[in-house]
Design an enzyme around this catalytic site. Structure first.
Site, PDB file in Angstrom:
ATOM      1  N   HIS A   1      -9.989  -5.783   9.626  1.00  0.00           N
ATOM      2  CA  HIS A   1     -10.738  -5.670   8.374  1.00  0.00           C
ATOM      3  C   HIS A   1     -12.176  -5.178   8.581  1.00  0.00           C
ATOM      4  CE1 HIS A   1      -7.604  -8.730   7.610  1.00  0.00           C
ATOM      5  NE2 HIS A   1      -7.664  -8.368   6.340  1.00  0.00           N
TER       6      HIS A   1
ATOM      7  N   GLU B   1       0.816  -1.207   0.000  1.00  0.00           N
ATOM      8  CA  GLU B   1       0.000   0.000   0.000  1.00  0.00           C
ATOM      9  C   GLU B   1       0.853   1.261   0.000  1.00  0.00           C
ATOM     10  OE1 GLU B   1      -2.470  -3.341   1.365  1.00  0.00           O
ATOM     11  OE2 GLU B   1      -0.505  -2.576   1.968  1.00  0.00           O
TER      12      GLU B   1
END
Length: 340
Positions: free
Chosen positions: A133, A64
């Site tokens: 998550h 990322e």
């Protein structure tokens, strides 16, 4: 005779918006993990690889920091990148690129270097995905100067807001809630699937929407909590409480004028937010209402996710999530009424 409604999921509306933007402007490209052949884990880029090729639909390694940093550089060079951070929880490894680069690029350059970048990311719990998550983290991004933050509750707004975000010269965080996305393996709230025109259109960033008018209390929410509020309003009206439902749509900039106008009519406010309670959007909305100059406002209420990491076990997680029942119970207490 009106045309047959095109009822789309948010996932399909987002991929349609991306396709339209890419057709209109060759500088628009998409990058992120699994966005190519797979079409995105949450369906956001379905069909784009076949239409635009691997140069403009770029699958990235699992880094990322690298691909969001690359998006900032592409924006500085004149491109309009749309980059997907698969889960908002992953922001920790790339926050320097988001806040110290994207958010501040225009400011640090005296306005000479813009950052027309969109960061799409999924939010929300309820799926047993645990604390890595399942978060929302709305206020984490809304707190940072230089970023715009949007959160659609339905497919019409998703397409219009995404087209507005891509056209904006500022970095925009585009959050989409898993419970509304319309992916079969996730399930979806039916109210998020609405008519979406085929042609391009925009929904202005920074404008809230009244999705149900009322006179007795304002229920302010965003994303999935708008649907909780609508469900609660349908129950409350049977008990003589006429609730107005305000869809914030944009977290930054917050539409304080629409909020003030709503609470001026209803004189009561409840904010429903599935992010953490402390220092969150709910607190900002309540503070804004109190500062708006309304002559009289009853003590506001808020329903939020508590300040605890998201549990893995559904038995532990689900009772912590805001829902319509909690809204109804809180409203009854605000009006000093008990359920029959």
């Amino acid at each position: 005779m009106s045309a047959t409604p095109r009822r789309l999921t948010i996932a399909k509306a987002m991929s349609e918006a991306l396709g339209l933007a890419m057709e209109q402007d060759p500088n628009v490209l998409v990058l992120g993990e699994d966005i190519g052949a797979l079409g995105g884990v949450f369906g956001t880029t379905h069909g784009l690889l076949e239409r635009f090729g691997a140069e403009r639909v770029r699958d990235t390694p699992i880094s990322e920091t690298a691909f969001i940093g690359a998006a900032v550089g592409l924006a500085a060079a004149g491109m309009r990148p749309v980059v997907e951070l698969m889960f908002v929880d992953f922001f920790g490894v790339c926050m320097d690129a988001i806040y110290n680069l994207a958010a501040k690029q225009s400011y640090f350059s005296g306005g000479r270097v813009a950052c027309p970048m969109v960061l799409m990311t999924s939010v929300g719990g309820g799926y047993g995905d645990a604390g890595q998550h399942s978060q929302c983290l709305y206020s984490t991004f809304a707190h940072l100067p230089g970023l715009k933050v949007v959160m659609p509750s339905n497919a019409y707004d998703a397409k219009g807001l995404l087209l507005s975000a891509i056209a904006d010269s500022n970095p925009v965080i585009f959050m989409f809630h898993k419970a509304l996305q319309g992916m079969g393996w996730l399930g979806t709230v039916p109210g998020s699937i609405v008519h979406v025109p085929a042609e391009p259109y925009t929904v202005p960033i920074g404008q809230a929407a009244i999705v149900k008018s009322g006179t007795d209390i304002t229920l302010a929410g965003l994303g999935v909590t708008v649907h909780h509020a609508l469900q609660a309003a349908a129950t409350l009206v049977q008990e003589g409480i006429d609730a107005e439902v305000l869809d914030l749509r944009t977290i930054a900039p917050l539409d304080r004028n629409a909020l003030a106008a709503s609470v001026a009519r209803t004189r009561r406010l409840m904010v429903i937010d599935d992010d953490y309670r402390s220092c969150g959007v709910s607190a900002e909305v309540i503070a804004s209402a109190c500062e708006s100059g309304v002559d009289w406002l009853a003590v506001p209420a808020r329903i939020t996710y508590p300040d605890v990491p998201v549990p893995y076990s559904p038995v532990l997680e689900h009772p912590l999530l805001p829902d319509a029942a909690a809204i109804v119970d809180t409203a009854r207490r605000m009006f000093h009424r008990r359920a029959a």
